[in-house]
Design a protein around this motif. Structure first.
Motif, PDB file in Angstrom:
ATOM      1  N   ARG A 326       0.842  -1.208   0.000  1.00 13.54           N
ATOM      2  CA  ARG A 326       0.000   0.000   0.000  1.00 13.54           C
ATOM      3  C   ARG A 326       0.869   1.247   0.000  1.00 13.54           C
ATOM      4  O   ARG A 326       0.692   2.148  -0.839  1.00 13.54           O
ATOM      5  N   ASP A 327       1.804   1.335   0.943  1.00 17.38           N
ATOM      6  CA  ASP A 327       2.681   2.499   0.997  1.00 17.38           C
ATOM      7  C   ASP A 327       3.452   2.650  -0.308  1.00 17.38           C
ATOM      8  O   ASP A 327       3.646   3.765  -0.809  1.00 17.38           O
ATOM      9  N   HIS A 362       1.968  -9.937   0.142  1.00 16.84           N
ATOM     10  CA  HIS A 362       2.204 -10.038   1.569  1.00 16.84           C
ATOM     11  C   HIS A 362       1.828  -8.723   2.257  1.00 16.84           C
ATOM     12  O   HIS A 362       1.927  -7.644   1.659  1.00 16.84           O
ATOM     13  N   GLN A 363       1.456  -8.831   3.518  1.00 21.20           N
ATOM     14  CA  GLN A 363       1.208  -7.622   4.306  1.00 21.20           C
ATOM     15  C   GLN A 363       2.406  -6.695   4.228  1.00 21.20           C
ATOM     16  O   GLN A 363       2.280  -5.492   4.031  1.00 21.20           O
ATOM     17  N   ASN A 364       3.571  -7.233   4.399  1.00 23.17           N
ATOM     18  CA  ASN A 364       4.824  -6.527   4.150  1.00 23.17           C
ATOM     19  C   ASN A 364       5.889  -7.562   3.840  1.00 23.17           C
ATOM     20  O   ASN A 364       5.699  -8.759   4.106  1.00 23.17           O
ATOM     21  N   GLN A 365       6.988  -7.120   3.293  1.00 16.79           N
ATOM     22  CA  GLN A 365       8.005  -8.070   2.860  1.00 16.79           C
ATOM     23  C   GLN A 365       9.367  -7.407   2.847  1.00 16.79           C
ATOM     24  O   GLN A 365       9.487  -6.181   2.802  1.00 16.79           O
ATOM     25  N   TRP A 366      10.399  -8.254   2.889  1.00 16.02           N
ATOM     26  CA  TRP A 366      11.753  -7.774   2.665  1.00 16.02           C
ATOM     27  C   TRP A 366      11.911  -7.459   1.181  1.00 16.02           C
ATOM     28  O   TRP A 366      11.108  -7.881   0.346  1.00 16.02           O
ATOM     29  N   LEU A 367      12.931  -6.722   0.865  1.00 15.05           N
ATOM     30  CA  LEU A 367      13.071  -6.242  -0.502  1.00 15.05           C
ATOM     31  C   LEU A 367      13.061  -7.372  -1.524  1.00 15.05           C
ATOM     32  O   LEU A 367      12.529  -7.214  -2.625  1.00 15.05           O
ATOM     33  N   GLY A 368      13.614  -8.518  -1.157  1.00 16.11           N
ATOM     34  CA  GLY A 368      13.671  -9.627  -2.084  1.00 16.11           C
ATOM     35  C   GLY A 368      12.358 -10.347  -2.288  1.00 16.11           C
ATOM     36  O   GLY A 368      12.272 -11.256  -3.117  1.00 16.11           O
ATOM     37  N   ILE A 376      -3.104 -10.368   6.037  1.00 19.19           N
ATOM     38  CA  ILE A 376      -3.603 -10.087   4.684  1.00 19.19           C
ATOM     39  C   ILE A 376      -4.519  -8.871   4.759  1.00 19.19           C
ATOM     40  O   ILE A 376      -5.463  -8.835   5.545  1.00 19.19           O
ATOM     41  N   GLN A 377      -4.181  -7.888   3.939  1.00 24.23           N
ATOM     42  CA  GLN A 377      -4.968  -6.660   3.875  1.00 24.23           C
ATOM     43  C   GLN A 377      -5.476  -6.506   2.450  1.00 24.23           C
ATOM     44  O   GLN A 377      -4.684  -6.384   1.511  1.00 24.23           O
ATOM     45  N   LEU A 378      -6.788  -6.497   2.311  1.00 23.02           N
ATOM     46  CA  LEU A 378      -7.391  -6.547   0.987  1.00 23.02           C
ATOM     47  C   LEU A 378      -6.988  -5.357   0.123  1.00 23.02           C
ATOM     48  O   LEU A 378      -6.800  -5.492  -1.088  1.00 23.02           O
ATOM     49  N   ASP A 379      -6.831  -4.189   0.731  1.00 19.82           N
ATOM     50  CA  ASP A 379      -6.459  -3.020  -0.066  1.00 19.82           C
ATOM     51  C   ASP A 379      -5.083  -3.182  -0.697  1.00 19.82           C
ATOM     52  O   ASP A 379      -4.799  -2.623  -1.753  1.00 19.82           O
ATOM     53  N   GLU A 380      -4.215  -3.982  -0.068  1.00 20.06           N
ATOM     54  CA  GLU A 380      -2.880  -4.172  -0.626  1.00 20.06           C
ATOM     55  C   GLU A 380      -2.882  -5.086  -1.847  1.00 20.06           C
ATOM     56  O   GLU A 380      -1.892  -5.144  -2.574  1.00 20.06           O
TER      57      GLU A 380
END
Length: 799
Positions: A326-327, A362-368, A376-380
Motif C-alpha cells: 500500500r505504501d 504479503h502484508q509486508n516483505q523484505w526487498l527480495g 492479509i490486507q485486501l487493499d494491498e
C-alpha cells in the motif's frame, strides 16, 4: 576498565532533518538528525549500518562540547531539491561547519568539516557502528592501514572504514581509540576526564564505538564494503578527489532528474507568494524524500521510512524497513504525479514479480520478496491494480504485461472480500470504507485491462459492493448520532456478520495497542476511512451521510495545533506516545497524523474548497529539514521530551507515505480533482450509488438479503449446478455456473421479478465430485432502498 561487550545497543532518535542518496552507482543512503549523521544504509535501503556519526569539540582546559547535545544548529540545502547539505553548529566558543554529500560513484559518504574557534580547540569524530542492522557483535579497531590512520569495524559480511584528509590530501586523523559503548568509548572518556585520554586499538565483539582526533579542517569519508579493508579502499579513493567535485556531481545528477520530472509533471503554484514559498520548498523536499527511499538492488522497491520509530529505546529495526504494498503504491503514485514515470513503472514491475500465486501480496516483505508479517490486507491486493491502471491511462505501461497480474489480483479480491482480515492500520478484521473504496476502484479500473467475461463480472461485483456500502458500514439512531445531531454516520469497521445481520454493528470490536484492553461496539468506533469514498469518486462530498460523518470525526478525532489541524486515526487509537510522553512500547495513545490532514485536504478539494490551508499545515508540521513525521504531538507540550503541539513526535520520520500525500494534494489542487482518482471509476459512478442488478452470495460472504429487482448471483470456487426455488422450495429449477475468468464460477438466479418478502432457497452440487453442498441456504428479498435519500439508507443499515 574496558567492560566488554558494552551496554545494550539502541538506534538513534527517529527525528530526522534530512535523508538522501546519490543517483549514480553508489549504493548508500544517509540520514541526518540533530545536525549530525544518523543511520547510513548499505548496500540496500533496508540495512542500516551505523547508529550515528557525530562530533565533539574539546580543548586542553577541560572544555568539551558534543555538538548534538549543544542543539544549536542550522541546515541549508546546497541546492533546491538536492540531498546535500550545509550544517552550522554554533556555540559561544566555536562554530563547526559541516558539508555532507554522498559520493555518486562509490559507497561512501563524504563530510567536510571546518572548525572556527581558538587554536586550542580541536574537533573529534565519534562513530557508532551497527553493522548488519544491529549493535551487537561488532568488532572495531583504530589502526594504520597503508600508511594512514583508519577507524574501521566489521560484523558478519559487512565492513566500514572512516578516513580523513586535509586540504593537501594528507592524513587528517590524529589520536584514535576503539571502545565499548557506555564504558570505554570516546564519549565516556570526555565525560570522565574532560579530554581524550584513552587510545585503545581494538574493541569487540560487542556494542562498540570509535573516536578520532581531527585537524581543524578535514574531509572525512565513511566507506562501506564486504570487509573493512574493502571499505577503506573506497573511502580513501573517494578522498583523492576534491570534496566540491563530488558535491557538484551530486547537484548535477539531481537537477537533471528534476528536469526530467518537470518535463512530464510540472506543477505551477497559484496563490499569495508568501504563503506558497514554504509549500514550494516542501514540495521539492518531498520529491527528494520519495526518490531517496527507492532501492537500487531492487528497482521500484521502497521501504516505509528511513528511520526507526522511537529508535533510541531499543535495537530492533521495526517494520518500517519493510516494503508495504500500500505504501509503495501510494508513493509510486506521487512519483507519477512528479513526472517520474520510469520509477513508477519500475514499481509496477517489482509488484508483478512479488505477487503471490493466488493473487494477493504479503502484508509486508523484505526487498527480495520474502514475507515478514503474515497478515492479509485486501487493499494491498487492490493498490497494484490501480497503479497499473494509472500508468495505462497515461499510456505509460511501455510494454509491461499486466493482464495476468490484474486477473489474479481481482480474483483474490472477489474471493476474499468485502471483508478484510486487517484494515490499513494492520489491526482489525471487518468491512471498512477505505478498503471497500480501494477494492471497488480496483475492480472497476482493472476491468478495463481485462477481456470479457472477467471484465463484466469485475464490474458487476464492484456495483454490488458499491451499492451496499451504506448497508454495511453506516449506523443510525445511535448515542453518537443523537449527540452530534446527525441521521447516521460511517463506522470505522463493521464486523463481517453485518453481511447477513444488519444489527451486527452493535457487536464489540477490540482496539489494539491499548494497556486497558479497551473495546467499543463497532457503532461507536469512528475513523477517517470513509473519506476515500469521496476521493475515489464513489460518493460526492455533499452526500448527507458523508457530511454527517465529517461532523462526527471532526468532533472526536480532530486537534487544532499551532501549525494547523490534524486528525487521529480512529477513536481510542493506542499507537503513539503515552499521555506522559513516554515512547510507544506496544501500548500508548494514538496521535495526530499529518497524512490524515492531507486526506482531509483532498476531501475539501472535492467539496469545492481550496486545500491550501491543509498543505500549509502539513508543511509546518515537519522537522527543521522538512521531514514529515508519521505523527505529531497533539497534547500539552512536554519540553523535556521534546514534544510540542503540532510538531513531530517520536514516530517514524520521514514517513514516505506522508510525503506522497503532500505531493499528490498539491498536484490535485492544480488539477482541481484528486490526482489519484481512477478515471474509470469516475466515469462509471460520478460519485453516485449505482443501481444494483446483481447481489452476490458467497460461502465466505453470505448475504442475508437482497433488494427487490436484483438477480442473485451464487459465486463458488468450482463449477456446480445450483438447485433453487423460493418460499419453501416452490417452483424449483436449476442453474449452471459459468466461469467468470477470475478463478470463481457464478450461477445467476433470475430473482428480479420476485416481490419483497420472498425467501430464496438454494443449494448446489459440484460438477467435479458430484457432491451436494449438504445444507439449504436462504436469502430474503427486501424492498429496494431509496437511493437519493441518505436518511433512508442510514435507517436501512439498522434493519
Amino acid at each position: 576498565m574496558r567492560s566488554a561487550p558494552g551496554i545494550n545497543p539502541t538506534w538513534t532518535s527517529s527525528a530526522k532533518d534530512l535523508v538522501g542518496c546519490a543517483l549514480g552507482p553508489s549504493r548508500l543512503w544517509f540520514t541526518i538528525g540533530f545536525g549530525i549523521i544518523n543511520e547510513v544504509y548499505y548496500p540496500r535501503v533496508d540495512i542500516p549500518q551505523i547508529r550515528d556519526l557525530g562530533f565533539i569539540v574539546g580543548g586542553p582546559d577541560g572544555f568539551w562540547s558534543e555538538v548534538k547535545r549543544n542543539a544549536n544548529y542550522r541546515l541549508r540545502p546546497v541546492a533546491s531539491g538536492v540531498p546535500a547539505v550545509e550544517i552550522r553548529h554554533e556555540h559561544p566558543r566555536y562554530v563547526l561547519h559541516l558539508r555532507v554529500t554522498p559520493d555518486p560513484r562509490r559507497d561512501v559518504l563524504l563530510i567536510d568539516c571546518v572548525l572556527e574557534a581558538d587554536n586550542a580547540l580541536r574537533p573529534y569524530v565519534l562513530l557508532a557502528p551497527h553493522l548488519g542492522a544491529t549493535g551487537y557483535g561488532n568488532v572495531a579497531a583504530a589502526e594504520h592501514l597503508r600508511g594512514r590512520h583508519v577507524l574501521w569495524a566489521e560484523q558478519g559480511p559487512f565492513g566500514l572504514a572512516l578516513a580523513a584528509v586535509d586540504e593537501d590530501r594528507h592524513d587528517a586523523l590524529g589520536r584514535t581509540s576503539a571502545g565499548y559503548v557506555g564504558t570505554s568509548d570516546g564519549w565516556q572518556d570526555f565525560a570522565r576526564h574532560g579530554a581524550m585520554t584513552w587510545e585503545y586499538a581494538v574493541a569487540g565483539p560487542g556494542n562498540v564505538a570509535l573516536i578520532g582526533e581531527l585537524q581543524r579542517q578535514a574531509t572525512l569519508a565513511l566507506g562501506f564494503g564486504s570487509s573493512a579493508e574493502a571499505a577503506a579502499t573506497l573511502a580513501i579513493s573517494s578522498l583523492m578527489q576534491p570534496f566540491d567535485a563530488a558535491m557538484q556531481q551530486q547537484i548535477a545528477d539531481w537537477e537533471a532528474w528534476q528536469a526530467r520530472c518537470s518535463a512530464a509533471g510540472a506543477v505551477q503554484l497559484h496563490g499569495p507568494a508568501d504563503l506558497l514559498t514554504p509549500i514550494r520548498e516542501q514540495f521539492a523536499t518531498s520529491a527528494v524524500v520519495l526518490r531517496a527511499h527507492l532501492d537500487k538492488t531492487y528497482p521500484g522497491a521502497m521501504v516505509a521510512s528511513l528511520s526507526v520509530p522511537w529508535g533510541d529505546t531499543g535495537n530492533e529495526r521495526g517494520g518500517y524497513h519493510l516494503v508495504w504494498p500500500r505504501d509503495l503504491v501510494e508513493c509510486a503514485g506521487a512519483l507519477l504525479a512528479l513526472g517520474a514515470e520510469s520509477e513508477a513503472g519500475d514499481t509496477l514491475r517489482y509488484l508483478i514479480a512479488t505477487q503471490n500465486e493466488d493473487g494477493h501480496w504479503h502484508q509486508n516483505q523484505w526487498l527480495g520478496g520474502t514475507a515478514s508479517w503474515s497478515g492479509i490486507q485486501l487493499d494491498e491486493s487492490a493498490f497494484p491494480v490501480l497503479l497499473a491502471a494509472a500508468l495505462a491511462d497515461r499510456d505509460r505501461l511501455r510494454g509491461i504485461a499486466v493482464e495476468d497480474m490484474v486477473r489474479r489480483a481481482l480474483g483474490f479480491i472477489a474471493r476474499t472480500g468485502p471483508s478484510t482480515a486487517q484494515d490499513r492500520w494492520e489491526e482489525n478484521e471487518g468491512i471498512n470504507g477505505f478498503t471497500l473504496a480501494v477494492s471497488i476502484a480496483a475492480l472497476v479500473a482493472g476491468a478495463e485491462l481485462l477481456p470479457s467475461p472477467a471484465s463484466d463480472w469485475a464490474l458487476a461485483l464492484a456495483d454490488f459492493w458499491n451499492a451496499e456500502i451504506e448497508a454495511w458500514t453506516v449506523v443510525a439512531n445511535t448515542a453518537l448520532a443523537q449527540r452530534f445531531g446527525v441521521p447516521g454516520y460511517y463506522v470505522r469497521v463493521a464486523p463481517q456478520r453485518v453481511l447477513a445481520d444488519r444489527t451486527a454493528s452493535a457487536a464489540v470490536v477490540p482496539i489494539r495497542n491499548r494497556s486497558d484492553d479497551l473495546a467499543l461496539p463497532a457503532e461507536e468506533q469512528v475513523g477517517t476511512e470513509f473519506l476515500q469514498l469521496v476521493r475515489f469518486g464513489l460518493r460526492r462530498a455533499d452526500d448527507p451521510l458523508i457530511r454527517a460523518s465529517v461532523r462526527v470525526i471532526d468532533a472526536l478525532l480532530k486537534t487544532d495545533t499551532p501549525n494547523g489541524p490534524v486528525w487521529r486515526r480512529y477513536r481510542g487509537d493506542g499507537y503513539g506516545e503515552h499521555e506522559d510522553g513516554r515512547a510507544f512500547d506496544g501500548t500508548g495513545c494514538g496521535r495526530g497524523w499529518p497524512l490524515l490532514t492531507g486526506e482531509r485536504g483532498h476531501y475539501e478539494l472535492c467539496a469545492g474548497n481550496d486545500p491550501l490551508p491543509f498543505l500549509k499545515a502539513m508543511a509546518a508540521m515537519t522537522s527543521p529539514g522538512g521531514m514529515m513525521p508519521e505523527q505529531v504531538w497533539d497534547a500539552d507540550p512536554i519540553p523535556q521530551r521534546r514534544l510540542f503541539p503540532g510538531l513531530p513526535s517520536g514516530s517514524a520520520m520521514p514517513l514516505a507515505w506522508a510525503h506522497a500525500e503532500f505531493v499528490k494534494l498539491l498536484v490535485s489542487r492544480q488539477l482541481g480533482r484528486p490526482f489519484d482518482r481512477p478515471l474509470a471509476v469516475w466515469r462509471r459512478y460520478g460519485g453516485r450509488r449505482p443501481v444494483l442488478r446483481h447481489a452476490f452470495w458467497w460461502p465466505h460472504a453470505a448475504i442475508g438479503s437482497l433488494p427487490a429487482g436484483a438477480s442473485l448471483a451464487i459465486a463458488l470456487d468450482a463449477p456446480a449446478l445450483v438447485h433453487w426455488g423460493y418460499d419453501g422450495w416452490r417452483s424449483t429449477q436449476d442453474a449452471q455456473t459459468n466461469d467468470t475468468g477470475l478463478s470463481f464460477h457464478v450461477a445467476t438466479l433470475q430473482t428480479g421479478a420476485l416481490p419483497p418478502g420472498t425467501r430464496i432457497d438454494f443449494t448446489w452440487r459440484r460438477e467435479d465430485t458430484g457432491e451436494w453442498h449438504g445444507k439449504d441456504e436462504a436469502v430474503a428479498i427486501m424492498p429496494p432502498p431509496a437511493l437519493d435519500d441518505c436518511r433512508t439508507s442510514a435507517e436501512g443499515a439498522r434493519r
